[in-house]
Design an enzyme around this catalytic site. Structure first.
Site, PDB file in Angstrom:
ATOM      1  N   HIS A 186      50.312 -28.996 -46.177  1.00  0.00           N
ATOM      2  CA  HIS A 186      49.484 -27.962 -45.541  1.00  0.00           C
ATOM      3  C   HIS A 186      48.736 -27.150 -46.600  1.00  0.00           C
ATOM      4  O   HIS A 186      47.666 -26.610 -46.338  1.00  0.00           O
ATOM      5  CB  HIS A 186      50.342 -27.034 -44.684  1.00  0.00           C
ATOM      6  CG  HIS A 186      50.916 -27.709 -43.474  1.00  0.00           C
ATOM      7  ND1 HIS A 186      50.170 -27.962 -42.343  1.00  0.00           N
ATOM      8  CD2 HIS A 186      52.144 -28.209 -43.225  1.00  0.00           C
ATOM      9  CE1 HIS A 186      50.927 -28.574 -41.452  1.00  0.00           C
ATOM     10  NE2 HIS A 186      52.135 -28.742 -41.962  1.00  0.00           N
ATOM     11  N   ASP A 193      50.149 -30.309 -38.054  1.00  0.00           N
ATOM     12  CA  ASP A 193      51.290 -30.337 -37.145  1.00  0.00           C
ATOM     13  C   ASP A 193      50.792 -30.543 -35.721  1.00  0.00           C
ATOM     14  O   ASP A 193      49.958 -29.777 -35.226  1.00  0.00           O
ATOM     15  CB  ASP A 193      52.084 -29.031 -37.234  1.00  0.00           C
ATOM     16  CG  ASP A 193      52.804 -28.894 -38.569  1.00  0.00           C
ATOM     17  OD1 ASP A 193      52.942 -29.921 -39.279  1.00  0.00           O
ATOM     18  OD2 ASP A 193      53.214 -27.762 -38.896  1.00  0.00           O
ATOM     19  N   TYR A 220      63.799 -35.823 -38.597  1.00  0.00           N
ATOM     20  CA  TYR A 220      63.603 -35.312 -39.952  1.00  0.00           C
ATOM     21  C   TYR A 220      63.834 -33.796 -39.876  1.00  0.00           C
ATOM     22  O   TYR A 220      63.395 -33.164 -38.921  1.00  0.00           O
ATOM     23  CB  TYR A 220      62.188 -35.615 -40.443  1.00  0.00           C
ATOM     24  CG  TYR A 220      61.941 -35.206 -41.886  1.00  0.00           C
ATOM     25  CD1 TYR A 220      62.337 -36.038 -42.935  1.00  0.00           C
ATOM     26  CD2 TYR A 220      61.342 -33.980 -42.191  1.00  0.00           C
ATOM     27  CE1 TYR A 220      62.131 -35.666 -44.253  1.00  0.00           C
ATOM     28  CE2 TYR A 220      61.135 -33.604 -43.509  1.00  0.00           C
ATOM     29  CZ  TYR A 220      61.533 -34.440 -44.536  1.00  0.00           C
ATOM     30  OH  TYR A 220      61.338 -34.060 -45.841  1.00  0.00           O
ATOM     31  N   HIS A 223      61.766 -30.894 -37.946  1.00  0.00           N
ATOM     32  CA  HIS A 223      60.625 -31.551 -37.295  1.00  0.00           C
ATOM     33  C   HIS A 223      60.965 -32.070 -35.900  1.00  0.00           C
ATOM     34  O   HIS A 223      60.409 -33.079 -35.453  1.00  0.00           O
ATOM     35  CB  HIS A 223      60.068 -32.674 -38.180  1.00  0.00           C
ATOM     36  CG  HIS A 223      59.271 -32.150 -39.334  1.00  0.00           C
ATOM     37  ND1 HIS A 223      59.842 -31.521 -40.413  1.00  0.00           N
ATOM     38  CD2 HIS A 223      57.935 -32.116 -39.560  1.00  0.00           C
ATOM     39  CE1 HIS A 223      58.902 -31.144 -41.253  1.00  0.00           C
ATOM     40  NE2 HIS A 223      57.732 -31.488 -40.776  1.00  0.00           N
ATOM     41  N   ASP A 225      60.457 -30.195 -33.285  1.00  0.00           N
ATOM     42  CA  ASP A 225      59.572 -29.513 -32.328  1.00  0.00           C
ATOM     43  C   ASP A 225      58.092 -29.785 -32.605  1.00  0.00           C
ATOM     44  O   ASP A 225      57.214 -29.118 -32.068  1.00  0.00           O
ATOM     45  CB  ASP A 225      59.842 -28.007 -32.320  1.00  0.00           C
ATOM     46  CG  ASP A 225      59.598 -27.369 -33.680  1.00  0.00           C
ATOM     47  OD1 ASP A 225      59.330 -28.106 -34.664  1.00  0.00           O
ATOM     48  OD2 ASP A 225      59.679 -26.134 -33.762  1.00  0.00           O
ATOM     49  N   HIS A 226      57.817 -30.757 -33.452  1.00  0.00           N
ATOM     50  CA  HIS A 226      56.432 -31.180 -33.689  1.00  0.00           C
ATOM     51  C   HIS A 226      56.433 -32.470 -34.504  1.00  0.00           C
ATOM     52  O   HIS A 226      57.475 -32.875 -35.013  1.00  0.00           O
ATOM     53  CB  HIS A 226      55.634 -30.103 -34.440  1.00  0.00           C
ATOM     54  CG  HIS A 226      56.053 -29.889 -35.865  1.00  0.00           C
ATOM     55  ND1 HIS A 226      57.205 -29.221 -36.225  1.00  0.00           N
ATOM     56  CD2 HIS A 226      55.481 -30.265 -37.036  1.00  0.00           C
ATOM     57  CE1 HIS A 226      57.311 -29.178 -37.536  1.00  0.00           C
ATOM     58  NE2 HIS A 226      56.278 -29.813 -38.061  1.00  0.00           N
ATOM     59  N   HIS A 228      54.466 -33.994 -37.823  1.00  0.00           N
ATOM     60  CA  HIS A 228      53.584 -33.634 -38.931  1.00  0.00           C
ATOM     61  C   HIS A 228      52.946 -34.895 -39.494  1.00  0.00           C
ATOM     62  O   HIS A 228      53.629 -35.888 -39.725  1.00  0.00           O
ATOM     63  CB  HIS A 228      54.441 -32.926 -40.001  1.00  0.00           C
ATOM     64  CG  HIS A 228      53.807 -32.838 -41.361  1.00  0.00           C
ATOM     65  ND1 HIS A 228      53.291 -31.658 -41.871  1.00  0.00           N
ATOM     66  CD2 HIS A 228      53.626 -33.781 -42.334  1.00  0.00           C
ATOM     67  CE1 HIS A 228      52.816 -31.884 -43.090  1.00  0.00           C
ATOM     68  NE2 HIS A 228      52.993 -33.150 -43.387  1.00  0.00           N
TER      69      HIS A 228
HETATM   70 ZN   LIG Z   1      53.680 -29.795 -41.147  1.00  0.00          ZN
END
Ligand SMILES: [Zn+2]
Length: 242
Positions: A186, A193, A220, A223, A225-226, A228
C-alpha cells in the site's frame, strides 16, 4: 453524453474519414481519445512508448501466475496478453494491436487514463497528492494506475461485476494509522484491498490470472475480512486453496 459522442466520432475518424459532415470538431476532438491515442498498428517486434502504453492497458491479461513487464518492447508475452484481451472482448484474436483493439481500449478508458470502472480517488483515500509513501508520488500514482487496469480485466472476467475497494495507496502515516505491515505494498501504490462481493476467495482465485504478483486472502493473518492484491510479494490465501 458528450464524452461518448466524442469517442464515437473519434472512432470514425480513426478508422476511415478525416471529416465528419455537419459536426464541428474542436482541436481536442481530433484526438481519438482524451487520454492517449495510438498512431500506428503494433505487433510483435515493435518497441516504443506506444507499446508501453499498450502494455499498461493489457497488464491484466498476462495469463495465470504471470506479470507483464512494462518495458515498451512488444515480445511474445505482450502478444499473448493482447490475444487474451482480444478474446475477452470478442475481437479477432491475432495478437496485433490495430484499430479494433485500440477502439476497445479507448472505450474502456477515461480521459485521465484510468479504466472506466476505477478512479484515482478510489485508489487513494489517504491524501490528495500521493505523497509520503515508500516511492515518489508520481510512481505511487502510476503503480495505482496499473493495478486499476488489472482490476478492470479481473472485473470483466468475473462478468463485469463491480469490485469494491476498502483501501489502496497509503502514506506511512496512513499505513501506521490502520496498523498496516511496515513493508506493505500500500506504501507503493499498487496494493489494493478488495471487499464486498464476489466472495474474498472468488476474488483471490480470479486475481491469479490478472497480473497480481501478490495475493493475500482468507487464512493469511489479518486477511479474513478482505482480499489484498498487489504487483509483487507472493500469494497466500490458505482457506481458498492458494
Ligand atoms: Zn492490503
Amino acid at each position: 453524453m458528450f464524452r461518448r459522442l466524442g469517442r464515437f466520432l473519434a472512432a470514425l475518424a480513426l478508422t476511415a474519414t478525416t471529416t465528419v459532415v455537419g459536426v464541428t470538431l474542436t482541436a481536442g476532438a481530433a484526438q481519438a481519445d482524451g487520454c492517449y491515442t495510438w498512431g500506428r498498428t503494433l505487433a510483435q517486434g515493435a518497441s516504443g512508448e506506444d507499446v508501453r502504453q499498450l502494455q499498461i492497458r493489457v497488464a491484466g491479461y498476462p495469463g495465470y501466475g504471470a506479470v507483464l513487464t512494462l518495458d515498451g518492447a512488444y515480445g511474445p508475452a505482450t502478444r499473448s496478453a493482447v490475444i487474451r484481451f482480444q478474446q475477452a472482448y470478442g475481437l479477432p484474436a491475432d495478437g496485433i494491436a490495430g484499430p479494433q483493439t485500440f477502439n476497445r481500449l479507448y472505450a474502456l478508458q477515461d480521459d485521465d487514463c484510468t479504466p472506466a470502472n476505477f478512479s484515482y480517488a478510489e485508489l487513494n483515500k489517504c491524501n490528495s497528492d500521493w505523497s509520503g509513501g515508500a516511492v515518489s508520488a508520481s510512481t505511487a500514482r502510476f503503480n495505482a494506475l496499473v493495478s486499476m487496469w488489472k482490476l478492470q480485466a479481473m472485473r470483466h472476467a468475473l462478468g463485469d461485476v463491480s469490485i469494491a475497494i476498502s483501501s489502496s495507496f497509503r502514506s506511512y502515516a496512513c499505513n501506521s494509522a490502520v496498523g498496516g505491515a511496515s513493508n506493505s505494498r500500500h506504501l507503493y501504490g499498487d496494493g489494493v484491498d478488495l471487499v464486498g462481493s464476489p466472495s474474498f476467495c472468488r476474488l483471490a482465485q480470479q486475481a491469479r490470472y490478472h497480473g497480481f504478483g501478490q495475493i493475500l486472502g482468507p487464512g493469511y493473518p489479518d486477511h479474513n475480512d478482505h482480499t489484498h492484491v498487489a504487483a509483487v510479494g507472493g500469494w497466500s490465501a490458505p482457506n481458498c486453496g492458494i
